[in-house]
Design a protein around this motif. Structure first.
Motif, PDB file in Angstrom:
ATOM      1  N   SER A  47       0.782  -1.221  -0.058  1.00 26.45           N
ATOM      2  CA  SER A  47      -0.034   0.004   0.116  1.00 26.45           C
ATOM      3  C   SER A  47       0.701   1.090   0.004  1.00 26.45           C
ATOM      4  O   SER A  47       1.634   1.599   1.038  1.00 26.45           O
ATOM      5  N   LEU A  48       0.834   1.849  -1.040  1.00 21.08           N
ATOM      6  CA  LEU A  48       1.621   3.331  -1.335  1.00 21.08           C
ATOM      7  C   LEU A  48       0.991   4.080  -0.071  1.00 21.08           C
ATOM      8  O   LEU A  48       1.731   4.943   0.606  1.00 21.08           O
ATOM      9  N   GLU A  49      -0.051   4.371   0.233  1.00 25.62           N
ATOM     10  CA  GLU A  49      -0.721   5.357   1.279  1.00 25.62           C
ATOM     11  C   GLU A  49      -0.050   4.795   2.558  1.00 25.62           C
ATOM     12  O   GLU A  49       0.327   5.859   3.212  1.00 25.62           O
ATOM     13  N   LYS A  50      -0.048   3.374   2.777  1.00 28.55           N
ATOM     14  CA  LYS A  50       0.646   3.223   4.138  1.00 28.55           C
ATOM     15  C   LYS A  50       1.878   3.386   4.392  1.00 28.55           C
ATOM     16  O   LYS A  50       2.464   3.914   5.389  1.00 28.55           O
ATOM     17  N   GLY A  51       2.734   3.190   3.121  1.00 27.73           N
ATOM     18  CA  GLY A  51       3.937   3.155   2.803  1.00 27.73           C
ATOM     19  C   GLY A  51       4.378   4.588   3.379  1.00 27.73           C
ATOM     20  O   GLY A  51       5.475   5.223   3.817  1.00 27.73           O
ATOM     21  N   ARG A  52       3.687   5.746   2.408  1.00 28.47           N
ATOM     22  CA  ARG A  52       3.971   7.083   2.701  1.00 28.47           C
ATOM     23  C   ARG A  52       3.856   7.723   4.139  1.00 28.47           C
ATOM     24  O   ARG A  52       4.429   8.591   4.748  1.00 28.47           O
ATOM     25  N   ALA A  53       2.699   7.326   4.676  1.00 24.09           N
ATOM     26  CA  ALA A  53       2.417   7.704   6.046  1.00 24.09           C
ATOM     27  C   ALA A  53       3.594   7.285   7.054  1.00 24.09           C
ATOM     28  O   ALA A  53       4.144   7.679   7.772  1.00 24.09           O
ATOM     29  N   ALA A  54       4.230   5.790   6.777  1.00 22.93           N
ATOM     30  CA  ALA A  54       5.282   5.421   7.626  1.00 22.93           C
ATOM     31  C   ALA A  54       6.387   6.078   7.241  1.00 22.93           C
ATOM     32  O   ALA A  54       7.156   6.553   8.524  1.00 22.93           O
ATOM     33  N   ALA A  55       6.749   6.442   5.999  1.00 23.00           N
ATOM     34  CA  ALA A  55       7.751   7.291   5.642  1.00 23.00           C
ATOM     35  C   ALA A  55       8.022   8.670   6.228  1.00 23.00           C
ATOM     36  O   ALA A  55       9.060   9.162   6.571  1.00 23.00           O
ATOM     37  N   GLU A  56       7.063   9.224   6.607  1.00 24.62           N
ATOM     38  CA  GLU A  56       6.635  10.561   7.191  1.00 24.62           C
ATOM     39  C   GLU A  56       7.192  10.448   8.571  1.00 24.62           C
ATOM     40  O   GLU A  56       7.712  11.718   9.034  1.00 24.62           O
ATOM     41  N   ALA A  57       7.169   9.338   9.191  1.00 24.23           N
ATOM     42  CA  ALA A  57       7.554   9.269  10.640  1.00 24.23           C
ATOM     43  C   ALA A  57       8.907   8.882  10.808  1.00 24.23           C
ATOM     44  O   ALA A  57       9.611   8.648  11.845  1.00 24.23           O
ATOM     45  N   LEU A  58       9.561   8.556   9.776  1.00 25.45           N
ATOM     46  CA  LEU A  58      11.065   8.224   9.696  1.00 25.45           C
ATOM     47  C   LEU A  58      11.834   9.487   9.246  1.00 25.45           C
ATOM     48  O   LEU A  58      11.462  10.308   8.476  1.00 25.45           O
ATOM     49  N   GLU A  59      13.125   9.549   9.918  1.00 20.91           N
ATOM     50  CA  GLU A  59      14.002  10.612   9.611  1.00 20.91           C
ATOM     51  C   GLU A  59      15.112  10.006   8.729  1.00 20.91           C
ATOM     52  O   GLU A  59      15.500   8.710   8.572  1.00 20.91           O
ATOM     53  N   GLY A  60      15.802  10.760   7.838  1.00 20.34           N
ATOM     54  CA  GLY A  60      16.798  10.205   6.845  1.00 20.34           C
ATOM     55  C   GLY A  60      16.254  10.187   5.317  1.00 20.34           C
ATOM     56  O   GLY A  60      15.050  10.632   4.899  1.00 20.34           O
ATOM     57  N   GLU A  61      16.941   9.326   4.423  1.00 25.61           N
ATOM     58  CA  GLU A  61      16.904   9.315   3.346  1.00 25.61           C
ATOM     59  C   GLU A  61      15.712   7.884   2.982  1.00 25.61           C
ATOM     60  O   GLU A  61      16.312   6.903   3.183  1.00 25.61           O
ATOM     61  N   GLU A  63      12.599   6.024   0.912  1.00 31.06           N
ATOM     62  CA  GLU A  63      11.833   6.094  -0.194  1.00 31.06           C
ATOM     63  C   GLU A  63      10.601   5.104  -0.167  1.00 31.06           C
ATOM     64  O   GLU A  63      10.827   4.080   0.462  1.00 31.06           O
ATOM     65  N   VAL A  64       9.547   5.257  -0.997  1.00 32.69           N
ATOM     66  CA  VAL A  64       8.549   4.239  -0.921  1.00 32.69           C
ATOM     67  C   VAL A  64       8.364   3.807  -2.360  1.00 32.69           C
ATOM     68  O   VAL A  64       8.195   4.654  -3.172  1.00 32.69           O
ATOM     69  N   ARG A  65       8.146   2.490  -2.410  1.00 29.44           N
ATOM     70  CA  ARG A  65       8.046   1.907  -3.995  1.00 29.44           C
ATOM     71  C   ARG A  65       6.927   0.809  -3.723  1.00 29.44           C
ATOM     72  O   ARG A  65       6.825   0.133  -2.632  1.00 29.44           O
ATOM     73  N   GLU A  66       6.007   0.636  -4.633  1.00 24.07           N
ATOM     74  CA  GLU A  66       5.074  -0.280  -4.678  1.00 24.07           C
ATOM     75  C   GLU A  66       5.395  -1.600  -4.686  1.00 24.07           C
ATOM     76  O   GLU A  66       6.130  -1.905  -5.646  1.00 24.07           O
ATOM     77  N   LEU A  67       5.216  -2.634  -4.105  1.00 19.78           N
ATOM     78  CA  LEU A  67       5.463  -3.947  -4.150  1.00 19.78           C
ATOM     79  C   LEU A  67       4.443  -4.829  -3.696  1.00 19.78           C
ATOM     80  O   LEU A  67       4.233  -4.795  -2.404  1.00 19.78           O
ATOM     81  N   ASP A  68       3.662  -5.798  -4.286  1.00 16.39           N
ATOM     82  CA  ASP A  68       2.819  -6.703  -3.910  1.00 16.39           C
ATOM     83  C   ASP A  68       3.487  -8.150  -4.051  1.00 16.39           C
ATOM     84  O   ASP A  68       3.370  -8.503  -5.104  1.00 16.39           O
ATOM     85  N   LEU A  69       3.914  -8.756  -3.011  1.00 13.30           N
ATOM     86  CA  LEU A  69       4.714 -10.167  -3.332  1.00 13.30           C
ATOM     87  C   LEU A  69       3.626 -11.165  -3.555  1.00 13.30           C
ATOM     88  O   LEU A  69       3.974 -12.132  -4.044  1.00 13.30           O
ATOM     89  N   ALA A  70       2.300 -10.706  -3.432  1.00 13.79           N
ATOM     90  CA  ALA A  70       1.361 -11.986  -4.014  1.00 13.79           C
ATOM     91  C   ALA A  70       1.107 -11.730  -5.261  1.00 13.79           C
ATOM     92  O   ALA A  70      -0.035 -12.648  -5.619  1.00 13.79           O
ATOM     93  N   ASP A  71       1.691 -11.084  -5.892  1.00 16.70           N
ATOM     94  CA  ASP A  71       1.613 -10.744  -7.652  1.00 16.70           C
ATOM     95  C   ASP A  71       2.691 -10.860  -8.170  1.00 16.70           C
ATOM     96  O   ASP A  71       3.420  -9.973  -8.174  1.00 16.70           O
ATOM     97  N   LEU A  72       3.090 -11.768  -8.843  1.00 22.78           N
ATOM     98  CA  LEU A  72       4.641 -11.459  -9.528  1.00 22.78           C
ATOM     99  C   LEU A  72       4.652 -10.506 -10.583  1.00 22.78           C
ATOM    100  O   LEU A  72       5.856 -10.167 -11.026  1.00 22.78           O
ATOM    101  N   GLY A  73       3.406 -10.184 -11.308  1.00 20.46           N
ATOM    102  CA  GLY A  73       3.538  -9.168 -12.058  1.00 20.46           C
ATOM    103  C   GLY A  73       4.102  -7.704 -11.425  1.00 20.46           C
ATOM    104  O   GLY A  73       4.925  -6.996 -11.861  1.00 20.46           O
ATOM    105  N   SER A  74       3.542  -7.515 -10.081  1.00 22.63           N
ATOM    106  CA  SER A  74       3.954  -6.433  -9.353  1.00 22.63           C
ATOM    107  C   SER A  74       5.424  -6.588  -8.929  1.00 22.63           C
ATOM    108  O   SER A  74       6.513  -5.770  -8.741  1.00 22.63           O
TER     109      SER A  74
END
Length: 298
Positions: A47-61, A63-74
């Protein structure tokens, strides 16, 4: 007997760490520490939305990238889009004892997410990796068996916990065979595994609101260690000077808690023939194999 690990987390400046499932739980705890030591941390999340929310709480460099391990296409899309060198890949994401469902590619969801998705991701990214691959297993691997006749629960009555244990045993067999292939290729890379013991994360919330669930959650609450301690084996596996195919976990209370140590795995997890067979089957299921060319340490 567990062998205690002495390690410190060095400055990670100039190093890139990719962590799957890093928007919450142990993956997020690892991201917090590594970003705080100046690593470039990539949160590979469904979930990019959840990932971005988590990233906002972290300091430093971060990045957030989308990855669904339940989909080989992803998985393929993530690997194709990520062209930078990677120092450490932490295969952290996982699901535990869900109701029966299948991945986008028809795999039983726990095997597909916990093992096959990471298997494909690792092999696709391997030419870019410069240091190591860390894959999270679990104490549950000890009760696991690999049913090569019905890996994806197509003929058996589905049982969530044995399916989870199979996927966690697969994580260790994958680590062993990956490290063997890296050594055979004279690669400087290593593959190692870790487990958090019993850590109070969302994975360990017992399902249901009845008495059994309440008792289970109360027991976990008494025995389990917090996420900030549960992540220490992952961090040690990522930065400590350990041999390839090491298994890092808590060294006390039957592996449930304690300081990071080199720990033993089950007899089934040491079966080299099963590891090689699982690798072959995983290649057939995912269409992804061990790369012909590997990256070199800088």
């Amino acid at each position: 007997m567990p062998t205690p690990l002495e390690y410190t987390i060095p400055s990670m400046a100039g190093r890139t760490v990719v962590i799957t499932g890093a928007n919450s739980g142990l993956g997020n705890a690892a991201a917090l520490v590594l970003a705080g030591m100046d690593a470039r941390v990539v949160l590979a999340v469904r979930s990019l939305e959840k990932g971005r929310a988590a990233a906002e709480a972290l300091e430093g460099e971060v990045e957030v990238r989308e990855l669904d391990l339940a989909d080989l296409g992803s998985v393929r899309s993530f690997a194709e889009a990520f062209t930078d060198p990677i120092d450490i890949l932490i295969n952290n994401a996982g699901i535990m004892i869900p109701p029966f469902r299948r991945t986008a590619d028809g795999f039983e969801s726990q095997l597909g997410t916990n093992h096959l998705g990471h298997f494909a991701l690792t092999n696709l990214l391997l030419p870019q990796i410069r240091d190591r691959v860390v894959t999270l297993s679990s104490l549950a691997h000890r009760s696991g068996t690999i049913d090569f006749d019905d890996l994806n629960w197509e003929r058996r009555r589905y049982r969530p916990m044995p399916a989870y244990a199979q996927s966690k045993l697969a994580n260790l067999l994958f680590t062993s065979e990956l490290d063997r292939r890296l050594k055979e290729s004279s690669s400087p890379l290593i593959a190692v595994a870790a487990h958090p013991g019993l850590a109070r994360t969302n994975l360990f919330a017992a399902p249901g609101n009845g008495l059994r669930g309440a008792i289970s959650n109360a027991f976990i609450g008494m025995v389990a260690q917090s996420g900030q301690y549960g992540v220490l084996p992952t961090l040690a596996a990522a930065v400590a000077d350990v041999p390839g195919n090491s298994y890092v976990g808590p060294g006390g209370l039957f592996g449930a808690r304690g300081a990071p140590s080199l720990v033993e795995r089950s007899i089934q997890a040491k079966n080299a023939e099963a590891a090689e067979r699982l690798w072959t089957v995983s290649e057939e299921l995912t269409g992804v194999g061990f790369p012909n060319q590997l990256g070199k340490n800088p």
